[in-house]
Write a protein that holds these residues in place. Sequence first.
Motif, PDB file in Angstrom:
ATOM      1  N   MET A   1     -28.545 -40.471   5.431  1.00 39.98           N
ATOM      2  CA  MET A   1     -27.155 -40.862   5.481  1.00 39.98           C
ATOM      3  C   MET A   1     -26.915 -41.217   7.123  1.00 39.98           C
ATOM      4  O   MET A   1     -27.352 -40.633   7.837  1.00 39.98           O
ATOM      5  CB  MET A   1     -26.320 -39.647   5.214  1.00 39.98           C
ATOM      6  CG  MET A   1     -26.393 -39.049   3.739  1.00 39.98           C
ATOM      7  SD  MET A   1     -25.528 -37.875   3.137  1.00 39.98           S
ATOM      8  CE  MET A   1     -25.890 -37.555   1.471  1.00 39.98           C
ATOM      9  N   SER A   2     -25.968 -42.350   7.242  1.00 40.80           N
ATOM     10  CA  SER A   2     -25.551 -42.710   8.263  1.00 40.80           C
ATOM     11  C   SER A   2     -24.335 -43.029   8.431  1.00 40.80           C
ATOM     12  O   SER A   2     -23.423 -43.159   7.423  1.00 40.80           O
ATOM     13  CB  SER A   2     -26.418 -44.077   8.612  1.00 40.80           C
ATOM     14  OG  SER A   2     -26.254 -45.122   7.874  1.00 40.80           O
ATOM     15  N   GLY A   3     -23.558 -43.203   9.662  1.00 40.09           N
ATOM     16  CA  GLY A   3     -22.106 -43.402   9.852  1.00 40.09           C
ATOM     17  C   GLY A   3     -21.992 -43.153  11.366  1.00 40.09           C
ATOM     18  O   GLY A   3     -22.990 -42.518  12.123  1.00 40.09           O
ATOM     19  N   PRO A   4     -20.809 -43.832  11.913  1.00 39.92           N
ATOM     20  CA  PRO A   4     -20.878 -43.596  13.245  1.00 39.92           C
ATOM     21  C   PRO A   4     -20.524 -41.943  13.805  1.00 39.92           C
ATOM     22  O   PRO A   4     -21.072 -41.715  14.886  1.00 39.92           O
ATOM     23  CB  PRO A   4     -19.543 -44.346  13.627  1.00 39.92           C
ATOM     24  CG  PRO A   4     -18.858 -44.323  12.524  1.00 39.92           C
ATOM     25  CD  PRO A   4     -19.873 -44.431  11.475  1.00 39.92           C
ATOM     26  N   TRP A   5     -20.176 -41.080  12.884  1.00 40.76           N
ATOM     27  CA  TRP A   5     -19.993 -39.754  13.337  1.00 40.76           C
ATOM     28  C   TRP A   5     -21.141 -39.020  13.452  1.00 40.76           C
ATOM     29  O   TRP A   5     -21.076 -37.976  14.095  1.00 40.76           O
ATOM     30  CB  TRP A   5     -19.156 -39.003  11.994  1.00 40.76           C
ATOM     31  CG  TRP A   5     -19.623 -39.404  10.631  1.00 40.76           C
ATOM     32  CD1 TRP A   5     -20.689 -39.080   9.856  1.00 40.76           C
ATOM     33  CD2 TRP A   5     -19.128 -40.555   9.811  1.00 40.76           C
ATOM     34  NE1 TRP A   5     -20.870 -39.829   8.809  1.00 40.76           N
ATOM     35  CE2 TRP A   5     -20.176 -40.580   8.739  1.00 40.76           C
ATOM     36  CE3 TRP A   5     -18.137 -41.368   9.870  1.00 40.76           C
ATOM     37  CZ2 TRP A   5     -19.781 -41.585   7.713  1.00 40.76           C
ATOM     38  CZ3 TRP A   5     -17.809 -42.413   8.929  1.00 40.76           C
ATOM     39  CH2 TRP A   5     -18.681 -42.550   7.870  1.00 40.76           C
ATOM     40  N   THR A   6     -22.445 -39.663  13.119  1.00 42.10           N
ATOM     41  CA  THR A   6     -23.650 -38.841  13.429  1.00 42.10           C
ATOM     42  C   THR A   6     -23.877 -38.912  15.018  1.00 42.10           C
ATOM     43  O   THR A   6     -24.915 -38.046  15.212  1.00 42.10           O
ATOM     44  CB  THR A   6     -24.828 -39.669  12.711  1.00 42.10           C
ATOM     45  OG1 THR A   6     -24.919 -40.971  13.177  1.00 42.10           O
ATOM     46  CG2 THR A   6     -24.744 -39.651  11.472  1.00 42.10           C
ATOM     47  N   HIS A   7     -23.076 -39.624  15.769  1.00 40.78           N
ATOM     48  CA  HIS A   7     -23.089 -39.711  17.077  1.00 40.78           C
ATOM     49  C   HIS A   7     -22.106 -39.049  17.677  1.00 40.78           C
ATOM     50  O   HIS A   7     -22.045 -39.065  19.095  1.00 40.78           O
ATOM     51  CB  HIS A   7     -23.292 -41.100  17.401  1.00 40.78           C
ATOM     52  CG  HIS A   7     -24.613 -41.841  17.140  1.00 40.78           C
ATOM     53  ND1 HIS A   7     -25.980 -41.683  17.395  1.00 40.78           N
ATOM     54  CD2 HIS A   7     -24.550 -43.024  16.039  1.00 40.78           C
ATOM     55  CE1 HIS A   7     -26.654 -42.294  16.629  1.00 40.78           C
ATOM     56  NE2 HIS A   7     -25.962 -43.308  15.993  1.00 40.78           N
ATOM     57  N   TRP A   8     -21.067 -38.311  17.040  1.00 43.61           N
ATOM     58  CA  TRP A   8     -20.148 -37.580  17.614  1.00 43.61           C
ATOM     59  C   TRP A   8     -20.325 -36.205  17.894  1.00 43.61           C
ATOM     60  O   TRP A   8     -20.799 -35.673  17.073  1.00 43.61           O
ATOM     61  CB  TRP A   8     -18.871 -37.728  16.579  1.00 43.61           C
ATOM     62  CG  TRP A   8     -18.352 -39.277  16.290  1.00 43.61           C
ATOM     63  CD1 TRP A   8     -18.553 -40.490  17.272  1.00 43.61           C
ATOM     64  CD2 TRP A   8     -17.578 -39.573  15.267  1.00 43.61           C
ATOM     65  NE1 TRP A   8     -18.190 -41.605  16.282  1.00 43.61           N
ATOM     66  CE2 TRP A   8     -17.424 -40.878  15.310  1.00 43.61           C
ATOM     67  CE3 TRP A   8     -16.726 -38.954  14.022  1.00 43.61           C
ATOM     68  CZ2 TRP A   8     -16.355 -41.702  14.472  1.00 43.61           C
ATOM     69  CZ3 TRP A   8     -16.074 -39.595  13.357  1.00 43.61           C
ATOM     70  CH2 TRP A   8     -15.862 -40.991  13.623  1.00 43.61           C
ATOM     71  N   ASP A   9     -19.386 -35.743  18.878  1.00 40.15           N
ATOM     72  CA  ASP A   9     -19.251 -34.333  19.189  1.00 40.15           C
ATOM     73  C   ASP A   9     -17.838 -33.752  18.756  1.00 40.15           C
ATOM     74  O   ASP A   9     -17.731 -32.438  18.592  1.00 40.15           O
ATOM     75  CB  ASP A   9     -19.839 -34.014  20.487  1.00 40.15           C
ATOM     76  CG  ASP A   9     -20.977 -34.496  20.838  1.00 40.15           C
ATOM     77  OD1 ASP A   9     -22.060 -33.727  19.989  1.00 40.15           O
ATOM     78  OD2 ASP A   9     -21.626 -34.955  21.631  1.00 40.15           O
ATOM     79  N   HIS A  10     -16.886 -34.803  19.089  1.00 37.71           N
ATOM     80  CA  HIS A  10     -15.640 -34.214  19.120  1.00 37.71           C
ATOM     81  C   HIS A  10     -14.701 -35.283  18.736  1.00 37.71           C
ATOM     82  O   HIS A  10     -14.746 -36.399  18.873  1.00 37.71           O
ATOM     83  CB  HIS A  10     -15.110 -34.030  20.786  1.00 37.71           C
ATOM     84  CG  HIS A  10     -13.876 -33.422  20.948  1.00 37.71           C
ATOM     85  ND1 HIS A  10     -12.630 -34.223  20.759  1.00 37.71           N
ATOM     86  CD2 HIS A  10     -13.333 -32.340  21.302  1.00 37.71           C
ATOM     87  CE1 HIS A  10     -11.481 -33.592  20.949  1.00 37.71           C
ATOM     88  NE2 HIS A  10     -11.970 -32.072  21.333  1.00 37.71           N
ATOM     89  N   VAL A  11     -13.627 -34.980  17.652  1.00 39.67           N
ATOM     90  CA  VAL A  11     -12.731 -35.717  17.139  1.00 39.67           C
ATOM     91  C   VAL A  11     -11.379 -35.243  17.342  1.00 39.67           C
ATOM     92  O   VAL A  11     -11.287 -33.817  17.225  1.00 39.67           O
ATOM     93  CB  VAL A  11     -13.069 -35.985  15.651  1.00 39.67           C
ATOM     94  CG1 VAL A  11     -11.750 -36.476  14.911  1.00 39.67           C
ATOM     95  CG2 VAL A  11     -14.316 -36.352  15.302  1.00 39.67           C
ATOM     96  N   LEU A  12     -10.509 -36.033  17.893  1.00 41.61           N
ATOM     97  CA  LEU A  12      -9.220 -35.492  17.829  1.00 41.61           C
ATOM     98  C   LEU A  12      -8.251 -35.996  16.855  1.00 41.61           C
ATOM     99  O   LEU A  12      -8.290 -37.321  16.380  1.00 41.61           O
ATOM    100  CB  LEU A  12      -8.681 -36.126  19.290  1.00 41.61           C
ATOM    101  CG  LEU A  12      -7.095 -35.707  19.643  1.00 41.61           C
ATOM    102  CD1 LEU A  12      -6.915 -34.155  19.652  1.00 41.61           C
ATOM    103  CD2 LEU A  12      -6.630 -36.368  20.903  1.00 41.61           C
ATOM    104  N   LYS A  13      -7.437 -35.102  16.156  1.00 38.48           N
ATOM    105  CA  LYS A  13      -6.755 -35.519  15.049  1.00 38.48           C
ATOM    106  C   LYS A  13      -5.306 -35.440  15.471  1.00 38.48           C
ATOM    107  O   LYS A  13      -4.840 -34.492  15.938  1.00 38.48           O
ATOM    108  CB  LYS A  13      -7.076 -34.404  13.798  1.00 38.48           C
ATOM    109  CG  LYS A  13      -6.231 -34.654  12.506  1.00 38.48           C
ATOM    110  CD  LYS A  13      -6.546 -33.942  11.428  1.00 38.48           C
ATOM    111  CE  LYS A  13      -7.936 -33.810  11.094  1.00 38.48           C
ATOM    112  NZ  LYS A  13      -7.944 -32.912   9.515  1.00 38.48           N
TER     113      LYS A  13
END
Length: 232
Positions: A1-13
């Motif tokens: 599975m792939s998507g940009p989130w595979t390279h993320w560590d932190h998300v701001l909601k």
Amino acid sequence: MSGPWTHWDHVLKVDPDKELVAGDTFEDVCTSGTDAIEIGGTTGMTEEKMERVVSACKEYDIPLYQEPSNPGVVIEDPGLDGYLIPTVFNAGDPFWITGAHKEWARIGEVEWGRTHTEAYIVLNPDASVASYTEANCDLGPEEVAAYASIAERLFGQDIIYLEYSGMLGDPETVLAATEALSESTSFYGGGIHDYESAHEMGAVADVVVVGDLVHEAGVEAVEETVRGAKDA
């Protein structure tokens, strides 16, 4: 599975129903070091509120996603990178598993190429999202891991979201869910308020999600959590 989130560590909601701390701007929010911004909240959502935050954030070079709480607040804006749609696997009300999604497909034109689902497992019984979805939060690590496994293996979910909204979660439970996954990305949200809490949960989840902190303590506090998540 792939998507940009595979390279993320932190998300701001960012919650469109809440204001930023006095003195903070959306430029500050977007340049805080977070890997992506999600725009959404559980209650008080309207198209107008969503549009206000999207318009303010899309001027900056950061991935920008809408997380709508219901199909009536989905907005179409080329500034969005896409939509992250919760489906609550432990919901007691099936509307939050497939019903709301069916309504979106019925009443609107879904941009399927930019639409992705998040398999939510809600674990704080006192959270608004738990009440809203009638979630069964009385789950041990093995049960949470089992939900994570079926979300990935049976339902093909790219994102498995451990949601403790309003409290810091149990690292053992979050780790059990993460270790149950082969390719999906685990998100953790709830109670992240400083470097230490972000570092602790970043060690057991792939991505740490920070929400209320930006509205309660401001961007400087968020920047500390970015450092914690990236050091994990």
